[in-house]
Design a protein around this motif. Structure first.
Motif, PDB file in Angstrom:
ATOM      1  N   ASP A   1      71.517  31.441  88.328  1.00 35.89           N
ATOM      2  CA  ASP A   1      70.820  32.593  87.759  1.00 35.89           C
ATOM      3  C   ASP A   1      69.404  32.229  87.318  1.00 35.89           C
ATOM      4  OD1 ASP A   1      73.065  34.057  88.217  1.00 35.89           O
ATOM      5  OD2 ASP A   1      73.409  34.640  86.128  1.00 35.89           O
ATOM      6  N   ILE A   2      69.224  30.997  86.846  1.00 34.24           N
ATOM      7  CA  ILE A   2      67.880  30.547  86.470  1.00 34.24           C
ATOM      8  C   ILE A   2      66.969  30.534  87.691  1.00 34.24           C
ATOM      9  CG2 ILE A   2      66.549  28.539  85.703  1.00 34.24           C
ATOM     10  CD1 ILE A   2      68.902  27.888  83.816  1.00 34.24           C
ATOM     11  N   VAL A   3      67.460  29.956  88.767  1.00 31.37           N
ATOM     12  CA  VAL A   3      66.661  29.863  89.994  1.00 31.37           C
ATOM     13  C   VAL A   3      66.421  31.243  90.605  1.00 31.37           C
ATOM     14  CG1 VAL A   3      66.610  28.923  92.339  1.00 31.37           C
ATOM     15  CG2 VAL A   3      67.472  27.521  90.454  1.00 31.37           C
ATOM     16  N   ASP A   4      67.437  32.108  90.537  1.00 28.24           N
ATOM     17  CA  ASP A   4      67.388  33.396  91.235  1.00 28.24           C
ATOM     18  C   ASP A   4      66.971  34.561  90.346  1.00 28.24           C
ATOM     19  OD1 ASP A   4      68.162  32.244  93.570  1.00 28.24           O
ATOM     20  OD2 ASP A   4      70.228  32.934  93.509  1.00 28.24           O
ATOM     21  N   ARG A   5      66.472  34.304  89.167  1.00 30.28           N
ATOM     22  CA  ARG A   5      66.252  35.389  88.211  1.00 30.28           C
ATOM     23  C   ARG A   5      65.319  36.476  88.758  1.00 30.28           C
ATOM     24  NH1 ARG A   5      63.661  30.817  86.696  1.00 30.28           N
ATOM     25  NH2 ARG A   5      61.465  30.905  86.038  1.00 30.28           N
ATOM     26  N   ASP A   6      64.320  36.103  89.540  1.00 27.12           N
ATOM     27  CA  ASP A   6      63.412  37.115  90.082  1.00 27.12           C
ATOM     28  C   ASP A   6      64.080  37.917  91.202  1.00 27.12           C
ATOM     29  OD1 ASP A   6      61.395  36.356  88.338  1.00 27.12           O
ATOM     30  OD2 ASP A   6      60.602  34.852  89.717  1.00 27.12           O
ATOM     31  N   LEU A   7      64.844  37.232  92.045  1.00 29.96           N
ATOM     32  CA  LEU A   7      65.573  37.930  93.099  1.00 29.96           C
ATOM     33  C   LEU A   7      66.637  38.849  92.514  1.00 29.96           C
ATOM     34  CD1 LEU A   7      66.181  35.196  95.834  1.00 29.96           C
ATOM     35  CD2 LEU A   7      64.659  37.168  95.977  1.00 29.96           C
ATOM     36  N   ASP A   8      67.350  38.350  91.490  1.00 27.46           N
ATOM     37  CA  ASP A   8      68.421  39.147  90.882  1.00 27.46           C
ATOM     38  C   ASP A   8      67.893  40.454  90.316  1.00 27.46           C
ATOM     39  OD1 ASP A   8      70.362  37.320  91.514  1.00 27.46           O
ATOM     40  OD2 ASP A   8      70.453  36.391  89.536  1.00 27.46           O
ATOM     41  N   ALA A   9      66.680  40.438  89.816  1.00 27.19           N
ATOM     42  CA  ALA A   9      66.102  41.650  89.234  1.00 27.19           C
ATOM     43  C   ALA A   9      65.861  42.728  90.287  1.00 27.19           C
ATOM     44  CB  ALA A   9      64.783  41.319  88.539  1.00 27.19           C
ATOM     45  N   ARG A  10      65.856  42.339  91.567  1.00 27.22           N
ATOM     46  CA  ARG A  10      65.551  43.288  92.650  1.00 27.22           C
ATOM     47  C   ARG A  10      66.801  43.736  93.406  1.00 27.22           C
ATOM     48  NH1 ARG A  10      61.454  39.704  95.909  1.00 27.22           N
ATOM     49  NH2 ARG A  10      61.392  41.536  97.296  1.00 27.22           N
ATOM     50  N   VAL A  11      67.979  43.229  93.011  1.00 25.45           N
ATOM     51  CA  VAL A  11      69.236  43.573  93.681  1.00 25.45           C
ATOM     52  C   VAL A  11      70.112  44.358  92.712  1.00 25.45           C
ATOM     53  CG1 VAL A  11      71.328  42.661  94.770  1.00 25.45           C
ATOM     54  CG2 VAL A  11      69.113  41.580  95.202  1.00 25.45           C
ATOM     55  N   ALA A  12      70.627  45.499  93.153  1.00 23.32           N
ATOM     56  CA  ALA A  12      71.360  46.388  92.255  1.00 23.32           C
ATOM     57  C   ALA A  12      72.536  45.700  91.583  1.00 23.32           C
ATOM     58  CB  ALA A  12      71.845  47.612  93.039  1.00 23.32           C
ATOM     59  N   ARG A  13      73.317  44.933  92.358  1.00 23.81           N
ATOM     60  CA  ARG A  13      74.544  44.346  91.810  1.00 23.81           C
ATOM     61  C   ARG A  13      74.263  43.264  90.775  1.00 23.81           C
ATOM     62  NH1 ARG A  13      77.709  40.150  92.939  1.00 23.81           N
ATOM     63  NH2 ARG A  13      76.444  39.520  94.712  1.00 23.81           N
ATOM     64  N   THR A  14      73.059  42.666  90.808  1.00 22.51           N
ATOM     65  CA  THR A  14      72.775  41.525  89.931  1.00 22.51           C
ATOM     66  C   THR A  14      71.689  41.800  88.889  1.00 22.51           C
ATOM     67  OG1 THR A  14      71.188  40.653  91.549  1.00 22.51           O
ATOM     68  CG2 THR A  14      73.467  39.879  91.706  1.00 22.51           C
ATOM     69  N   ALA A  15      71.099  42.990  88.935  1.00 18.64           N
ATOM     70  CA  ALA A  15      69.980  43.280  88.041  1.00 18.64           C
ATOM     71  C   ALA A  15      70.384  43.311  86.575  1.00 18.64           C
ATOM     72  CB  ALA A  15      69.330  44.602  88.434  1.00 18.64           C
ATOM     73  N   ASN A  16      71.683  43.468  86.294  1.00 20.40           N
ATOM     74  CA  ASN A  16      72.144  43.518  84.913  1.00 20.40           C
ATOM     75  C   ASN A  16      72.517  42.147  84.359  1.00 20.40           C
ATOM     76  OD1 ASN A  16      74.447  43.879  86.863  1.00 20.40           O
ATOM     77  ND2 ASN A  16      75.638  43.616  84.985  1.00 20.40           N
ATOM     78  N   ARG A  17      72.332  41.092  85.151  1.00 20.37           N
ATOM     79  CA  ARG A  17      72.655  39.757  84.658  1.00 20.37           C
ATOM     80  C   ARG A  17      71.735  39.396  83.498  1.00 20.37           C
ATOM     81  NH1 ARG A  17      73.860  36.631  90.450  1.00 20.37           N
ATOM     82  NH2 ARG A  17      75.949  37.548  90.729  1.00 20.37           N
ATOM     83  N   PRO A  18      72.174  38.494  82.607  1.00 31.19           N
ATOM     84  CA  PRO A  18      71.438  38.264  81.349  1.00 31.19           C
ATOM     85  C   PRO A  18      69.966  37.894  81.495  1.00 31.19           C
ATOM     86  CG  PRO A  18      73.644  37.349  81.196  1.00 31.19           C
ATOM     87  CD  PRO A  18      73.486  37.803  82.608  1.00 31.19           C
ATOM     88  N   LEU A  19      69.610  37.052  82.470  1.00 27.54           N
ATOM     89  CA  LEU A  19      68.208  36.642  82.579  1.00 27.54           C
ATOM     90  C   LEU A  19      67.297  37.778  83.047  1.00 27.54           C
ATOM     91  CD1 LEU A  19      68.581  32.975  83.805  1.00 27.54           C
ATOM     92  CD2 LEU A  19      67.289  33.726  81.809  1.00 27.54           C
ATOM     93  N   PRO A  20      67.603  38.445  84.154  1.00 29.41           N
ATOM     94  CA  PRO A  20      66.725  39.571  84.523  1.00 29.41           C
ATOM     95  C   PRO A  20      66.782  40.717  83.520  1.00 29.41           C
ATOM     96  CG  PRO A  20      68.619  39.447  86.006  1.00 29.41           C
ATOM     97  CD  PRO A  20      68.610  38.186  85.209  1.00 29.41           C
ATOM     98  N   ALA A  21      67.909  40.860  82.825  1.00 31.47           N
ATOM     99  CA  ALA A  21      68.030  41.927  81.827  1.00 31.47           C
ATOM    100  C   ALA A  21      67.354  41.557  80.510  1.00 31.47           C
ATOM    101  CB  ALA A  21      69.500  42.257  81.575  1.00 31.47           C
ATOM    102  N   GLY A  22      67.035  40.261  80.326  1.00 28.50           N
ATOM    103  CA  GLY A  22      66.328  39.836  79.131  1.00 28.50           C
ATOM    104  C   GLY A  22      67.194  39.614  77.910  1.00 28.50           C
TER     105      GLY A  22
END
Length: 308
Positions: free
Chosen positions: A87-108
């Motif tokens: 999640d640390i490595v992918d935090r920017d990608l996760d913010a752009r994908v619906a299924r992962t945008a709610n993960r703690p790092l992209p969600a802040g």
């Protein structure tokens, strides 16, 4: 379009026991995927596969029960550490994908520093587990860190990140086998190769949940590579897995009675192929999760071989 994305993000929010945990702990529990235990199973079960393969013809003793407890703790700690690092490595990608945008790092809900501290804490638990094993197994276990460190970058550079996941997630097989025997036998490598094929199959199924979003952000996967031919490829991976598992059992000179649970194991694999509909994301997830049963059936197969 943004409204539709936001709705999909809201729909992807999980409902689990984590939602009832203390508020301060929830982001960390989600970072470690404690609300999605299938990953703990898929990391821990290969350890038991390696352990049971090593015990064929010898019987199972108390040390194996102790090792099983250690592997269970280690699987939870290292899967959590791996997911947090990913999640640390992918935090920017996760913010752009619906299924992962709610993960703690992209969600802040956690900071980058807090996430790194959580990685270190979980790795320390994993290290405490690892040092309980014989020295050769410790060396094998430490070697997995190279695979773990590289994994999040694979989907950026190759269409086969699922193959790298197979190398990484099944590393418990050599760790367990070497812990139990102190040796590197041919059947160990055959079973490890079989497990990589297994992961290629189930993670291709899993990746079909994100095919549209992955294409938008440029993430590579075998699901995108195979496309409409995925069912055939998954059947091929599972078929090769079944053959290699059979070869590993044959090399270990197991009792012929293992053919009964082995048949159930292979039948379960190909039932996944039969039911697979790559256009149905919910079904893909359900089939992916059913691999806990697949792994347990292989534990039963190898465990019976160890007892007979």
């Amino acid at each position: 379009m943004q409204l539709n994305f936001d709705r999909r993000v809201a729909d992807s929010l999980p409902s689990s026991w984590v939602d009832k945990a203390p508020v301060a702990l929830r982001p960390y529990l989600r970072l470690g995927r404690f609300d999605r235990p299938i990953g703990f199973w898929l990391l821990g079960l290969p350890c038991l596969h390696g352990l049971m393969l090593a015990r064929i013809g010898q019987g199972v003793g108390w040390i194996d029960l102790w090792y099983t407890v250690l592997f269970a703790i280690g699987a939870v700690a290292m899967r959590g550490a791996g997911c947090t690092y990913n999640d640390i490595v992918d935090r920017d990608l996760d913010a752009r994908v619906a299924r992962t945008a709610n993960r703690p790092l992209p969600a802040g809900t956690v900071t980058l520093k807090q996430a790194w501290i959580f990685v270190v804490a979980q790795c320390l638990v994993g290290l405490l587990v690892l040092v309980q094993f014989p020295l050769p197994a410790i060396g094998v276990g430490l070697a997995s860190l190279l695979l773990v460190a590289a994994y999040p970058f694979m989907k950026r550079i190759t269409w086969w990140p699922q193959a790298w996941l197979g190398l990484t997630f099944n590393w418990g097989i050599p760790v367990a086998y070497v812990a139990a025997t102190g040796r590197f036998d041919l059947e160990l490598f055959v079973l490890y190769a079989a497990a990589i094929c297994w992961t290629l199959g189930y993670d291709t199924i899993y990746a079909h949940q994100d095919g549209e979003d992955d294409a938008l952000v440029g993430v590579k996967s075998t699901a995108r590579l195979f496309g409409e031919s995925s069912q055939l490829w998954v059947a091929g991976f599972y078929g090769l897995n079944a053959v290699l598992v059979g070869v590993a059992i044959w090399l270990s000179a197991a009792s012929p009675w293992v053919v009964i649970p082995y048949t159930l194991y292979t039948a379960h694999l190909f039932n996944q192929v039969r039911k697979l509909d790559i256009e149905d994301g919910e079904q893909c997830l359900a089939i992916f999760k059913s691999n806990r049963t697949t792994g347990l059936l292989l534990v039963a197969t190898l465990g019976l071989a160890a007892l007979l």
